[in-house]
Design a protein around this motif. Structure first.
Motif, PDB file in Angstrom:
ATOM      1  N   VAL A 262       4.080   1.155  -2.202  1.00 56.12           N
ATOM      2  CA  VAL A 262       4.562   1.867  -1.020  1.00 56.12           C
ATOM      3  C   VAL A 262       5.797   1.182  -0.456  1.00 56.12           C
ATOM      4  CG1 VAL A 262       4.005   2.498   1.366  1.00 56.12           C
ATOM      5  CG2 VAL A 262       2.350   2.901  -0.439  1.00 56.12           C
TER       6      VAL A 262
ATOM      7  N   LEU B   6       9.562   2.760  -0.108  1.00 55.21           N
ATOM      8  CA  LEU B   6      10.328   2.760   1.141  1.00 55.21           C
ATOM      9  C   LEU B   6      11.703   2.118   0.965  1.00 55.21           C
ATOM     10  CD1 LEU B   6       7.555   1.892   3.745  1.00 55.21           C
ATOM     11  CD2 LEU B   6       8.823   4.025   3.556  1.00 55.21           C
TER      12      LEU B   6
ATOM     13  N   ALA C 282       9.688  11.313   0.391  1.00 50.61           N
ATOM     14  CA  ALA C 282       8.457  10.912   1.060  1.00 50.61           C
ATOM     15  C   ALA C 282       8.609  11.069   2.566  1.00 50.61           C
ATOM     16  CB  ALA C 282       8.110   9.473   0.713  1.00 50.61           C
ATOM     17  N   GLN C 283       7.578  11.633   3.183  1.00 50.69           N
ATOM     18  CA  GLN C 283       7.517  11.743   4.636  1.00 50.69           C
ATOM     19  C   GLN C 283       6.239  11.070   5.078  1.00 50.69           C
ATOM     20  OE1 GLN C 283       8.167  16.140   4.374  1.00 50.69           O
ATOM     21  NE2 GLN C 283       9.125  15.762   6.355  1.00 50.69           N
ATOM     22  N   THR C 284       6.342  10.195   6.085  1.00 52.98           N
ATOM     23  CA  THR C 284       5.190   9.438   6.556  1.00 52.98           C
ATOM     24  C   THR C 284       4.912   9.742   8.014  1.00 52.98           C
ATOM     25  OG1 THR C 284       5.660   7.673   4.986  1.00 52.98           O
ATOM     26  CG2 THR C 284       4.241   7.112   6.815  1.00 52.98           C
TER      27      THR C 284
ATOM     28  N   ASP D 284       2.199   8.657  11.304  1.00 53.94           N
ATOM     29  CA  ASP D 284       1.123   7.816  11.824  1.00 53.94           C
ATOM     30  C   ASP D 284       0.473   8.544  12.998  1.00 53.94           C
ATOM     31  OD1 ASP D 284       3.167   7.565  13.647  1.00 53.94           O
ATOM     32  OD2 ASP D 284       3.298   5.399  13.537  1.00 53.94           O
TER      33      ASP D 284
ATOM     34  N   THR E  62      -2.291   6.248   7.973  1.00 52.69           N
ATOM     35  CA  THR E  62      -0.947   6.772   7.783  1.00 52.69           C
ATOM     36  C   THR E  62      -1.033   7.848   6.710  1.00 52.69           C
ATOM     37  OG1 THR E  62       0.038   4.639   8.320  1.00 52.69           O
ATOM     38  CG2 THR E  62       1.419   6.188   7.120  1.00 52.69           C
TER      39      THR E  62
ATOM     40  N   THR F  22       1.104  10.033   4.115  1.00 54.34           N
ATOM     41  CA  THR F  22       2.401  10.062   3.442  1.00 54.34           C
ATOM     42  C   THR F  22       2.435  11.219   2.458  1.00 54.34           C
ATOM     43  OG1 THR F  22       2.573   7.659   3.614  1.00 54.34           O
ATOM     44  CG2 THR F  22       4.049   8.741   2.053  1.00 54.34           C
TER      45      THR F  22
ATOM     46  N   GLU G 246      -3.781   6.407   3.948  1.00 51.40           N
ATOM     47  CA  GLU G 246      -4.114   4.986   3.856  1.00 51.40           C
ATOM     48  C   GLU G 246      -4.314   4.387   5.232  1.00 51.40           C
ATOM     49  OE1 GLU G 246      -2.195   2.950   0.059  1.00 51.40           O
ATOM     50  OE2 GLU G 246      -0.703   3.510   1.559  1.00 51.40           O
TER      51      GLU G 246
ATOM     52  N   SER H  88      -8.166   4.363   1.208  1.00 52.54           N
ATOM     53  CA  SER H  88      -7.072   5.028   0.524  1.00 52.54           C
ATOM     54  C   SER H  88      -7.607   6.280  -0.153  1.00 52.54           C
ATOM     55  CB  SER H  88      -6.443   4.097  -0.507  1.00 52.54           C
ATOM     56  OG  SER H  88      -5.377   4.737  -1.155  1.00 52.54           O
TER      57      SER H  88
ATOM     58  N   SER I 198      -6.087   9.920  -2.098  1.00 56.60           N
ATOM     59  CA  SER I 198      -4.914  10.588  -2.635  1.00 56.60           C
ATOM     60  C   SER I 198      -5.317  11.982  -3.098  1.00 56.60           C
ATOM     61  CB  SER I 198      -4.348   9.785  -3.805  1.00 56.60           C
ATOM     62  OG  SER I 198      -3.222  10.426  -4.330  1.00 56.60           O
TER      63      SER I 198
ATOM     64  N   ASN J  61       2.494  15.195  16.025  1.00 55.08           N
ATOM     65  CA  ASN J  61       2.642  15.182  14.569  1.00 55.08           C
ATOM     66  C   ASN J  61       2.042  16.402  13.888  1.00 55.08           C
ATOM     67  OD1 ASN J  61      -0.126  14.613  14.351  1.00 55.08           O
ATOM     68  ND2 ASN J  61       0.200  12.471  13.798  1.00 55.08           N
TER      69      ASN J  61
END
Length: 160
Positions: free
Chosen positions: A9, A13, A25-27, A29, A47, A49, A58, A66, A68, A137
């Protein structure tokens, strides 16, 4: 394994910022994930992503979480802003728990939720995630999920 994920990760970044990789990638929180802790359901800060081909959830706490979800495997997504009990989703997850029993642990607390919260449930054939979104968000996460996965986010309950 967690160290490897963190390193990947961080590299993503760094490469995104430097322009070596496209900034795909868009993150986000200020997201909470409902997780089973024994017989209780807890909320863990995570978070979210959006990678090129998958959604990554994650945590950063001492107990690493985690998850996915490949976009191609997402079968359904449901959003609600509820104050009253969430009977439709709670009962739906309860019925689905016959096939996948851990869903029952999520269905019961969701069915009796009393406070207005922004909820997003993401399901694949083998896994699911129930996320509590912040007011701000959710305006970005919902369309991002629809765009990247091609799955329409269905609205239930009181909509805002």
């Amino acid at each position: 394994m967690d160290k490897l994920k963190k390193t990947l990760v961080n590299l993503l970044l760094i490469f995104s910022i430097s322009g070596v990789l496209p900034a795909t990638a868009q993150t986000f929180d200020k997201v909470e994930l409902l997780v089973q802790d024994g017989k209780n359901i807890d909320e863990r800060s995570v978070t979210v992503t959006f990678l090129e081909d998958a959604l990554l959830i994650e945590s950063s706490g001492r107990e690493k979480i985690s998850k996915s979800f490949k976009y191609s495997e997402i079968r359904a997504a449901e959003y609600s802003y509820t104050k009253n009990p969430r009977w439709k989703t709670g009962l739906g997850l309860g019925a689905a728990s016959i096939i996948f029993p851990p869903l029952l642990l999520v269905a019961l607390p969701m069915a009796f939720s009393k406070h207005r919260r922004h909820w997003l449930t993401i399901r694949t054939d083998k896994d699911f995630a129930v996320l509590k979104l912040s007011k701000r968000n959710r305006k970005l996460i919902l369309p991002t999920l629809e765009t990247r996965s091609g799955v329409k986010v269905e609205g239930t309950g009181d909509q805002k």
